[in-house]
Design a protein around this motif. Structure first.
Motif, PDB file in Angstrom:
ATOM      1  N   GLN A 166       0.940  -1.209   0.089  1.00 36.98           N
ATOM      2  CA  GLN A 166      -0.128   0.103  -0.010  1.00 36.98           C
ATOM      3  C   GLN A 166       0.907   1.134   0.067  1.00 36.98           C
ATOM      4  OE1 GLN A 166      -2.333  -0.647   3.279  1.00 36.98           O
ATOM      5  NE2 GLN A 166      -4.119  -1.709   2.119  1.00 36.98           N
ATOM      6  N   MET A 167       2.155   1.233   0.457  1.00 30.80           N
ATOM      7  CA  MET A 167       2.798   2.199   0.866  1.00 30.80           C
ATOM      8  C   MET A 167       3.433   2.646  -0.561  1.00 30.80           C
ATOM      9  SD  MET A 167       3.578   4.587   2.852  1.00 30.80           S
ATOM     10  CE  MET A 167       4.635   6.281   2.784  1.00 30.80           C
ATOM     11  N   ILE A 168       3.857   1.466  -1.313  1.00 33.91           N
ATOM     12  CA  ILE A 168       4.299   1.665  -2.595  1.00 33.91           C
ATOM     13  C   ILE A 168       3.442   2.444  -3.584  1.00 33.91           C
ATOM     14  CG2 ILE A 168       5.155   0.383  -4.651  1.00 33.91           C
ATOM     15  CD1 ILE A 168       6.467  -1.688  -2.704  1.00 33.91           C
ATOM     16  N   ASP A 169       2.160   1.942  -3.513  1.00 32.12           N
ATOM     17  CA  ASP A 169       1.246   2.358  -4.230  1.00 32.12           C
ATOM     18  C   ASP A 169       1.085   3.815  -4.108  1.00 32.12           C
ATOM     19  OD1 ASP A 169       0.429  -0.086  -5.418  1.00 32.12           O
ATOM     20  OD2 ASP A 169      -1.074  -0.346  -3.905  1.00 32.12           O
ATOM     21  N   GLU A 170       1.045   4.197  -2.947  1.00 34.30           N
ATOM     22  CA  GLU A 170       0.953   5.723  -2.174  1.00 34.30           C
ATOM     23  C   GLU A 170       2.038   6.382  -2.972  1.00 34.30           C
ATOM     24  OE1 GLU A 170      -1.268   7.627  -0.435  1.00 34.30           O
ATOM     25  OE2 GLU A 170      -2.259   6.100   0.696  1.00 34.30           O
ATOM     26  N   PHE A 171       3.271   5.992  -2.845  1.00 33.24           N
ATOM     27  CA  PHE A 171       4.336   6.758  -3.580  1.00 33.24           C
ATOM     28  C   PHE A 171       3.969   6.803  -4.969  1.00 33.24           C
ATOM     29  CE2 PHE A 171       6.988   5.409   0.198  1.00 33.24           C
ATOM     30  CZ  PHE A 171       7.430   6.574   0.635  1.00 33.24           C
ATOM     31  N   TYR A 172       3.747   5.672  -5.802  1.00 30.70           N
ATOM     32  CA  TYR A 172       3.505   5.772  -7.066  1.00 30.70           C
ATOM     33  C   TYR A 172       2.488   6.606  -7.710  1.00 30.70           C
ATOM     34  CZ  TYR A 172       2.012   4.199 -11.920  1.00 30.70           C
ATOM     35  OH  TYR A 172       1.806   4.161 -13.058  1.00 30.70           O
ATOM     36  N   ASN A 173       1.315   6.683  -6.859  1.00 27.32           N
ATOM     37  CA  ASN A 173       0.097   7.586  -7.250  1.00 27.32           C
ATOM     38  C   ASN A 173       0.466   9.007  -6.737  1.00 27.32           C
ATOM     39  OD1 ASN A 173      -1.501   5.330  -7.945  1.00 27.32           O
ATOM     40  ND2 ASN A 173      -2.205   5.246  -5.986  1.00 27.32           N
ATOM     41  N   GLY A 174       1.468   9.330  -6.038  1.00 32.47           N
ATOM     42  CA  GLY A 174       1.988  10.564  -5.790  1.00 32.47           C
ATOM     43  C   GLY A 174       2.785  11.089  -6.759  1.00 32.47           C
ATOM     44  N   MET A 175       3.517  10.296  -7.444  1.00 29.61           N
ATOM     45  CA  MET A 175       4.540  10.585  -8.459  1.00 29.61           C
ATOM     46  C   MET A 175       4.381  10.203  -9.777  1.00 29.61           C
ATOM     47  SD  MET A 175       8.080  10.314  -5.973  1.00 29.61           S
ATOM     48  CE  MET A 175       7.707   8.371  -5.409  1.00 29.61           C
ATOM     49  N   LYS A 176       3.574   9.605 -10.155  1.00 29.08           N
ATOM     50  CA  LYS A 176       3.418   8.990 -11.825  1.00 29.08           C
ATOM     51  C   LYS A 176       3.086  10.105 -12.454  1.00 29.08           C
ATOM     52  CE  LYS A 176      -1.530   8.026 -11.155  1.00 29.08           C
ATOM     53  NZ  LYS A 176      -2.401   6.695 -11.105  1.00 29.08           N
ATOM     54  N   HIS A 177       2.666  11.261 -12.156  1.00 28.19           N
ATOM     55  CA  HIS A 177       2.111  12.554 -12.881  1.00 28.19           C
ATOM     56  C   HIS A 177       3.372  13.389 -13.131  1.00 28.19           C
ATOM     57  CE1 HIS A 177       1.687  13.861  -8.986  1.00 28.19           C
ATOM     58  NE2 HIS A 177       1.626  15.029  -9.571  1.00 28.19           N
ATOM     59  N   ARG A 178       4.561  13.094 -12.539  1.00 29.28           N
ATOM     60  CA  ARG A 178       5.698  13.887 -12.531  1.00 29.28           C
ATOM     61  C   ARG A 178       7.069  13.191 -12.456  1.00 29.28           C
ATOM     62  NH1 ARG A 178       5.210  16.885  -6.569  1.00 29.28           N
ATOM     63  NH2 ARG A 178       3.787  15.274  -5.605  1.00 29.28           N
ATOM     64  N   PRO A 179       7.192  12.108 -13.171  1.00 33.14           N
ATOM     65  CA  PRO A 179       8.213  11.367 -13.286  1.00 33.14           C
ATOM     66  C   PRO A 179       9.578  12.040 -13.221  1.00 33.14           C
ATOM     67  CG  PRO A 179       7.329  11.268 -15.661  1.00 33.14           C
ATOM     68  CD  PRO A 179       6.202  11.967 -14.635  1.00 33.14           C
ATOM     69  N   GLN A 180       9.480  12.988 -13.989  1.00 34.51           N
ATOM     70  CA  GLN A 180      10.944  13.941 -13.925  1.00 34.51           C
ATOM     71  C   GLN A 180      11.436  14.147 -12.735  1.00 34.51           C
ATOM     72  OE1 GLN A 180       8.084  15.271 -14.913  1.00 34.51           O
ATOM     73  NE2 GLN A 180       8.146  16.835 -13.495  1.00 34.51           N
ATOM     74  N   SER A 181      10.606  14.435 -11.589  1.00 33.95           N
ATOM     75  CA  SER A 181      11.143  14.855 -10.237  1.00 33.95           C
ATOM     76  C   SER A 181      11.673  13.785  -9.603  1.00 33.95           C
ATOM     77  CB  SER A 181       9.869  15.066  -9.561  1.00 33.95           C
ATOM     78  OG  SER A 181       9.081  14.166  -9.266  1.00 33.95           O
ATOM     79  N   THR A 182      11.467  12.482 -10.300  1.00 40.04           N
ATOM     80  CA  THR A 182      12.451  11.286  -9.477  1.00 40.04           C
ATOM     81  C   THR A 182      13.928  11.165  -9.908  1.00 40.04           C
ATOM     82  OG1 THR A 182      11.689   9.585 -11.066  1.00 40.04           O
ATOM     83  CG2 THR A 182      10.116  10.229  -9.206  1.00 40.04           C
ATOM     84  N   PHE A 183      14.375  12.077 -10.965  1.00 43.69           N
ATOM     85  CA  PHE A 183      15.727  11.716 -11.080  1.00 43.69           C
ATOM     86  C   PHE A 183      16.595  12.233 -10.289  1.00 43.69           C
ATOM     87  CE2 PHE A 183      19.233  14.030 -13.445  1.00 43.69           C
ATOM     88  CZ  PHE A 183      19.949  12.803 -13.520  1.00 43.69           C
ATOM     89  N   LEU A 191       8.238   4.034  -9.644  1.00 40.15           N
ATOM     90  CA  LEU A 191       7.653   4.089 -11.024  1.00 40.15           C
ATOM     91  C   LEU A 191       8.097   3.004 -11.654  1.00 40.15           C
ATOM     92  CD1 LEU A 191       8.051   8.136 -11.861  1.00 40.15           C
ATOM     93  CD2 LEU A 191       6.370   6.840 -10.373  1.00 40.15           C
ATOM     94  N   ALA A 192       9.318   2.364 -11.493  1.00 34.10           N
ATOM     95  CA  ALA A 192       9.829   1.444 -12.375  1.00 34.10           C
ATOM     96  C   ALA A 192       9.119   0.188 -11.904  1.00 34.10           C
ATOM     97  CB  ALA A 192      11.216   1.178 -12.227  1.00 34.10           C
ATOM     98  N   TYR A 193       8.907   0.042 -10.628  1.00 32.27           N
ATOM     99  CA  TYR A 193       8.088  -1.221  -9.945  1.00 32.27           C
ATOM    100  C   TYR A 193       6.626  -1.203 -10.619  1.00 32.27           C
ATOM    101  CZ  TYR A 193       6.336  -4.310  -6.497  1.00 32.27           C
ATOM    102  OH  TYR A 193       5.442  -5.412  -5.832  1.00 32.27           O
ATOM    103  N   LYS A 194       6.098  -0.355 -10.434  1.00 31.75           N
ATOM    104  CA  LYS A 194       4.696   0.167 -10.859  1.00 31.75           C
ATOM    105  C   LYS A 194       4.335   0.133 -12.556  1.00 31.75           C
ATOM    106  CE  LYS A 194       1.532   0.260  -8.400  1.00 31.75           C
ATOM    107  NZ  LYS A 194       0.396  -0.614  -8.096  1.00 31.75           N
ATOM    108  N   ASP A 195       5.142   0.484 -13.168  1.00 36.21           N
ATOM    109  CA  ASP A 195       4.966   1.004 -14.373  1.00 36.21           C
ATOM    110  C   ASP A 195       6.019   0.219 -15.349  1.00 36.21           C
ATOM    111  OD1 ASP A 195       4.503   1.805 -17.125  1.00 36.21           O
ATOM    112  OD2 ASP A 195       4.655   4.316 -16.457  1.00 36.21           O
ATOM    113  N   PRO A 196       5.950  -0.663 -16.045  1.00 35.97           N
ATOM    114  CA  PRO A 196       6.993  -1.549 -17.033  1.00 35.97           C
ATOM    115  C   PRO A 196       7.388  -0.569 -18.027  1.00 35.97           C
ATOM    116  CG  PRO A 196       5.074  -2.913 -16.675  1.00 35.97           C
ATOM    117  CD  PRO A 196       4.675  -1.499 -16.038  1.00 35.97           C
ATOM    118  N   ALA A 197       6.600   0.459 -18.351  1.00 37.15           N
ATOM    119  CA  ALA A 197       7.130   1.250 -19.562  1.00 37.15           C
ATOM    120  C   ALA A 197       7.728   2.717 -18.994  1.00 37.15           C
ATOM    121  CB  ALA A 197       5.912   1.774 -20.145  1.00 37.15           C
ATOM    122  N   PHE A 198       8.074   2.685 -17.686  1.00 39.76           N
ATOM    123  CA  PHE A 198       8.856   3.833 -17.262  1.00 39.76           C
ATOM    124  C   PHE A 198      10.238   3.578 -17.631  1.00 39.76           C
ATOM    125  CE2 PHE A 198      11.525   5.512 -13.711  1.00 39.76           C
ATOM    126  CZ  PHE A 198      11.164   6.851 -13.768  1.00 39.76           C
TER     127      PHE A 198
END
Length: 215
Positions: A166-183, A191-198
């Motif tokens: 659930q915590m992984i999901d919270e992180f993903y949902n909070g950052m999936k719209h701003r992937p560049q911010s994770t660099f 993002l890599a764990y939840k989205d194979p296309a990332f």
């Protein structure tokens, strides 16, 4: 068993802390609220064990705001979620007349809580927030806590059987719209764990393809 009675670690009894509690309760999911509260307890217990001098009110504020950038309120933000949380805490504290030195401690604690290798060398509140968050999410320092301390915290603010996913999901949902911010952080792992296309940004590729090399 109450943690406050047994271990002399308690949520600060102040008007500021009560307002922080209510604001975060109204803003975050139950999962994030309980997580944030546990982060405070872990951090305060670590601070007490190490004999560190820290302001419980500042540590509590930092803990409660540290993941607020993952909430729906910031679904259009392109900043790092840590910076959104740090800015929210800064605005809150300034609105309550807290001095700039203390505001800066809380801002830095939140902004740096996912940046390994730096917070532990800064003010106690900054170091303890990162340590508490690492304990609650990843079990960092787990073995340093006696069973009775861990049980006391969890009895007050349970993790639940599926906290990790659930915590992984919270992180993903909070950052999936701003992937560049994770660099440059480990947040791209979510993002890599939840989205194979990332696609992760490769700094070596950036350097090799820069204008300096091909200008």
């Amino acid at each position: 068993m109450r943690l406050t009675d047994r271990f002399d670690v308690r949520i600060p009894d102040s008007q500021l802390s009560r307002e922080v509690t209510q604001l975060i309760r109204d803003t975050e999911s139950d999962l994030l609220f309980s997580h944030s509260t546990r982060v405070y307890f872990w951090g305060a217990l670590i601070g007490r064990r190490k004999g560190l001098i820290f302001d419980p009110e500042l540590l509590y504020t930092a803990a409660m705001f540290h993941d607020v950038g993952l909430t729906q309120r910031y679904q259009k933000s392109q900043l790092r979620f840590e910076v959104d949380g740090a800015n929210a805490a800064r605005d809150f504290l300034r609105g309550h007349g807290i001095c700039d030195t203390d505001v800066d401690k809380v801002w830095s604690a939140i902004a740096l809580h996912t940046t390994p290798g730096i917070p532990e060398h800064m003010h106690s509140e900054i170091a303890l927030l990162q340590a508490g968050a690492g304990m609650d999410v990843a079990g960092r320092g787990f073995e340093d806590f006696p069973d009775e301390e861990r049980d006391a915290v969890i009895s007050l603010y349970p993790r639940g059987a599926h906290f990790a996913q659930q915590m992984i999901d919270e992180f993903y949902n909070g950052m999936k719209h701003r992937p560049q911010s994770t660099f440059g952080t480990f947040n791209d792992d979510f993002l890599a764990y939840k989205d194979p296309a990332f696609k992760r940004v490769d700094l070596c590729n950036i350097i090799l393809c820069s204008h300096w090399e091909h200008g």
